[in-house]
Enzyme design. Structure first.
Site, mmCIF file in Angstrom:
data_model
loop_
_atom_site.group_PDB
_atom_site.id
_atom_site.type_symbol
_atom_site.label_atom_id
_atom_site.label_comp_id
_atom_site.label_asym_id
_atom_site.label_seq_id
_atom_site.Cartn_x
_atom_site.Cartn_y
_atom_site.Cartn_z
ATOM 1 N N HIS A 1 -5.088 -30.597 -25.984
ATOM 2 C CA HIS A 1 -5.514 -29.578 -25.041
ATOM 3 C C HIS A 1 -6.706 -28.815 -25.607
ATOM 4 C CE1 HIS A 1 -2.048 -30.586 -22.835
ATOM 5 N NE2 HIS A 1 -1.173 -29.926 -23.571
ATOM 6 N N SER B 1 -3.910 -28.774 -19.820
ATOM 7 C CA SER B 1 -2.593 -28.201 -20.095
ATOM 8 C C SER B 1 -1.842 -27.953 -18.788
ATOM 9 C CB SER B 1 -2.755 -26.877 -20.826
ATOM 10 O OG SER B 1 -3.228 -25.906 -19.929
ATOM 11 N N SER C 1 9.319 -33.911 -22.639
ATOM 12 C CA SER C 1 9.815 -33.905 -24.023
ATOM 13 C C SER C 1 10.939 -32.887 -24.198
ATOM 14 C CB SER C 1 8.669 -33.620 -25.001
ATOM 15 O OG SER C 1 8.225 -32.305 -24.817
#
Ligand SMILES: *[C@@H]1O[C@H](CO)[C@@H](O)[C@H](O)[C@H]1NC(C)=O
Ligand SMILES: *[C@@H]1O[C@H](CO)[C@@H](O)[C@H](O)[C@H]1NC(C)=O
Ligand SMILES: *[C@@H]1O[C@H](CO)[C@@H](O)[C@H](O)[C@H]1NC(C)=O
Ligand SMILES: *[C@@H]1O[C@H](CO)[C@@H](O)[C@H](O)[C@H]1NC(C)=O
Ligand SMILES: *[C@@H]1O[C@H](CO)[C@@H](O)[C@H](O)[C@H]1NC(C)=O
Ligand SMILES: *[C@@H]1O[C@H](CO)[C@@H](O)[C@H](O)[C@H]1NC(C)=O
Length: 321
Positions: free
Chosen positions: A296, A248, A164
């Site tokens: 997460h 994560s 991203s």
């Protein structure tokens, strides 16, 4: 680390057994901070037996030094691989894709000391920069700004990037690519590790990052996480009771470091809104943007690190260096 309050040996062993024999859920936040704060005054010692056991267990499931990065050694042309987050989607390893992979894993030999630097606001004013830069190998996450080098250091040997970042900050690398090049160069010549085969929406942009590094002759190499490694690592962490939707990148990189490094210290891993003295801190040392909720499980991951610290298999730095 710093000696403030005097905590006696028996208190320390009480704190350790409390942490090892509890689950995070039983603590109220205030009490938890108190326990972690008191623990800072207890000496930390590596426990070679625990350390080796941890490494051997990860080696059995995941074998990071051989498997974590897509290489020409661990794939074959014509093979199909499954994405790890979108399990129904497959990728054909064509000849041209294969040719983009490094011949061998860059992690053939163990590295002596490693710093894994999370981006938590707890690093602000930590003065940990010199200690971080003193490690043989420094892992960072998501191209964090390095403009507080006294606190966070500058050395970067490997940096992961959530795709991203490439999509939002660099227009998916479909427009001007110089800004991306300039940013990467600020880190020296790190390995750039991308999850190209986790979600299919990220494959193209990850490949473009590799082409860009190539075309501009960057010293940095772009490499890709092996989805099979990530799948096995997910299964491993779930099997020891960690609950999460998607783990994560901090947990991925910590796990990797535990296999490829002899000594691991974590910095900047702290998922709570206040520091150990109850002072509100930023979410990251450079901004206050929290992660998307519900994906997460940072506090649970943190509790794993804390337990590993107590067992002596890694060192979790939470204070001033
Ligand atoms: C990882 O895989 C390589 C290649 O198959 C092998 O030589 C090595 O012993 C494995 N390491 C572990 C820890 O299983
Ligand atoms: C993968 O690509 C090769 C050509 O590079 C092709 O021969 C093969 O049939 C493809 N396999 C699949 C499962 O699509
Ligand atoms: C952080 O450092 C700044 C100056 O660099 C100082 O003014 C501030 O008090 C420090 N904050 C904390 C929490 O120590
Ligand atoms: C550090 O970098 C960030 C992002 O690159 C920027 O927003 C910030 O203003 C910088 N801070 C300092 C103190 O230079
Ligand atoms: C993942 O685990 C499976 C089953 O144990 C094993 O066959 C495979 O080699 C592992 N993959 C990697 C990349 O380590
Ligand atoms: C660090 O803390 C000081 C005050 O303690 C604050 O002024 C500064 O903005 C903080 N910087 C970052 C990057 O969090």
């Amino acid at each position: 680390m710093k000696h403030g309050d005097n905590v006696s040996a028996s208190e320390c062993s009480h704190l350790r057994s409390l942490i090892l024999n509890s689950v995070l859920g039983i603590f109220k936040q205030q009490a938890f901070l108190g326990v972690v704060k008191a623990l800072q005054s207890c000496p930390w010692k590596e426990d070679q037996t625990e350390r080796n056991l941890f490494r051997a267990n990860l080696g059995k499931c995941c074998n990071a030094s051989y498997s974590m990065i897509m290489t020409q050694e661990n794939t074959v042309i014509g093979q199909t691989i499954n994405f790890d987050a979108e399990t129904k989607i497959k990728q054909n390893i064509t000849k041209s894709l294969y040719s983009l992979f490094p011949k061998k894993s860059p992690f053939q030999k163990p590295i002596r000391t490693c710093a894994v630097v999370g981006n938590g606001g707890i690093l602000n004013n930590s003065s940990c920069g010199a200690q971080i830069d003193g490690a043989d190998f420094v892992f960072r996450l998501n191209f964090p700004p390095l403009n507080w080098t006294d606190d966070v250091g500058a050395k970067t040997d490997l940096v992961t990037s959530n795709p991203s970042i490439l999509i939002n900050r660099f227009s998916s690398l479909t427009e001007q690519r110089k800004p991306f090049i300039r940013m990467v160069q600020e880190y020296g010549s790190p390995l750039i590790l991308l999850p190209a085969f986790s979600y299919s929406a990220n494959t193209e942009v990850s490949l473009r990052a590799l082409y860009t590094a190539d075309e501009f002759d960057l010293k940095s190499k772009v490499v890709f996480f092996n989805p099979d490694y990530l799948k096995n690592l997910t299964a491993h962490w779930k099997s020891v009771g960690l609950k999460f939707v998607r783990f994560s990148s901090g947990l991925m990189v910590m796990s990797m470091a535990m296999e490829v490094c002899d000594e691991v210290t974590l910095y900047g891993f702290w998922p709570f809104p206040k520091d150990l003295n109850g002072v509100p801190i930023l979410h990251h040392y450079y901004d206050n943007v929290p992660p998307k909720p519900g994906i997460h499980a940072m506090p649970e991951e943190f509790y794993q690190y804390l337990q590993m610290h107590v067992k002596g298999s890694l060192r979790l730095n939470l204070g001033h260096c």
